[in-house]
Design a protein around this motif. Sequence first.
Motif, PDB file in Angstrom:
ATOM      1  N   ALA A  95       0.831  -1.204   0.000  1.00 14.40           N
ATOM      2  CA  ALA A  95       0.000   0.000   0.000  1.00 14.40           C
ATOM      3  C   ALA A  95       0.866   1.255   0.000  1.00 14.40           C
ATOM      4  CB  ALA A  95      -0.928  -0.003   1.222  1.00 14.40           C
ATOM      5  N   GLU A  96       1.968   1.254   0.769  1.00 12.36           N
ATOM      6  CA  GLU A  96       2.870   2.411   0.785  1.00 12.36           C
ATOM      7  C   GLU A  96       3.462   2.663  -0.594  1.00 12.36           C
ATOM      8  OE1 GLU A  96       4.578   1.973   5.359  1.00 12.36           O
ATOM      9  OE2 GLU A  96       5.735   1.167   3.690  1.00 12.36           O
ATOM     10  N   ILE A  97       3.861   1.603  -1.258  1.00 13.38           N
ATOM     11  CA  ILE A  97       4.478   1.730  -2.588  1.00 13.38           C
ATOM     12  C   ILE A  97       3.464   2.262  -3.593  1.00 13.38           C
ATOM     13  CG2 ILE A  97       5.468   0.426  -4.514  1.00 13.38           C
ATOM     14  CD1 ILE A  97       6.767  -1.385  -2.313  1.00 13.38           C
ATOM     15  N   VAL A  98       2.265   1.704  -3.587  1.00 10.38           N
ATOM     16  CA  VAL A  98       1.231   2.152  -4.529  1.00 10.38           C
ATOM     17  C   VAL A  98       0.881   3.613  -4.279  1.00 10.38           C
ATOM     18  CG1 VAL A  98      -1.175   1.830  -5.231  1.00 10.38           C
ATOM     19  CG2 VAL A  98       0.320  -0.158  -4.961  1.00 10.38           C
ATOM     20  N   ARG A  99       0.782   4.013  -2.995  1.00 11.12           N
ATOM     21  CA  ARG A  99       0.507   5.423  -2.674  1.00 11.12           C
ATOM     22  C   ARG A  99       1.621   6.323  -3.186  1.00 11.12           C
ATOM     23  NH1 ARG A  99      -0.105   4.332   2.728  1.00 11.12           N
ATOM     24  NH2 ARG A  99      -2.008   3.191   2.865  1.00 11.12           N
ATOM     25  N   ALA A 100       2.854   5.899  -2.992  1.00 12.02           N
ATOM     26  CA  ALA A 100       3.997   6.711  -3.445  1.00 12.02           C
ATOM     27  C   ALA A 100       4.002   6.864  -4.950  1.00 12.02           C
ATOM     28  CB  ALA A 100       5.309   6.082  -2.965  1.00 12.02           C
ATOM     29  N   LEU A 101       3.710   5.795  -5.663  1.00  7.36           N
ATOM     30  CA  LEU A 101       3.659   5.879  -7.126  1.00  7.36           C
ATOM     31  C   LEU A 101       2.521   6.777  -7.575  1.00  7.36           C
ATOM     32  CD1 LEU A 101       4.401   2.176  -8.075  1.00  7.36           C
ATOM     33  CD2 LEU A 101       5.872   4.149  -8.453  1.00  7.36           C
ATOM     34  N   GLY A 102       1.391   6.694  -6.896  1.00  6.37           N
ATOM     35  CA  GLY A 102       0.268   7.583  -7.245  1.00  6.37           C
ATOM     36  C   GLY A 102       0.606   9.026  -6.995  1.00  6.37           C
ATOM     37  N   ALA A 103       1.298   9.313  -5.910  1.00  2.91           N
ATOM     38  CA  ALA A 103       1.677  10.680  -5.579  1.00  2.91           C
ATOM     39  C   ALA A 103       2.699  11.219  -6.574  1.00  2.91           C
ATOM     40  CB  ALA A 103       2.238  10.762  -4.164  1.00  2.91           C
ATOM     41  N   ALA A 104       3.500  10.310  -7.124  1.00  3.65           N
ATOM     42  CA  ALA A 104       4.526  10.708  -8.090  1.00  3.65           C
ATOM     43  C   ALA A 104       3.938  10.929  -9.474  1.00  3.65           C
ATOM     44  CB  ALA A 104       5.640   9.678  -8.146  1.00  3.65           C
ATOM     45  N   GLY A 105       2.663  10.637  -9.620  1.00  2.00           N
ATOM     46  CA  GLY A 105       2.009  10.847 -10.914  1.00  2.00           C
ATOM     47  C   GLY A 105       2.275   9.750 -11.921  1.00  2.00           C
ATOM     48  N   CYS A 106       2.672   8.578 -11.433  1.00  4.34           N
ATOM     49  CA  CYS A 106       2.940   7.460 -12.343  1.00  4.34           C
ATOM     50  C   CYS A 106       1.648   6.841 -12.818  1.00  4.34           C
ATOM     51  CB  CYS A 106       3.775   6.385 -11.643  1.00  4.34           C
ATOM     52  SG  CYS A 106       5.410   6.956 -11.202  1.00  4.34           S
TER      53      CYS A 106
END
Length: 106
Positions: A95-106
């Motif tokens: 979940a942390e990784i997916v959130r980080a990727l979403g925040a990065a605009g990936c």
Amino acid sequence: MVADTLEPGATVNAVADRYGVQPNQLSAWRGLAKQGKLVLPALSTEKPVFAPLVVCDPPPAAPSCDRSPADKLIRIVIGEVTLELAADTPAVRLAEIVRALGAAGC
């Protein structure tokens, strides 16, 4: 700092100036975040956040008796970014990784 650059209307130069770092260093950190090598803190939000999920059947594997569940991978594909994680990766970390990727605009 990287998360601040992802806010609407923010610029790398303005954020770098606010924190007293060089814009090129901040840009390098943004690049690491987009590659998944730098994990951003989770965004705090009052509303639930949803990510699209595509489930597909894996290709048939050759029969083997010596494969353990740890040999299998969880693959996350967002745009051009592909992450392969061990099958026993904790759900909280996923979940942390997916959130980080979403925040990065990936």
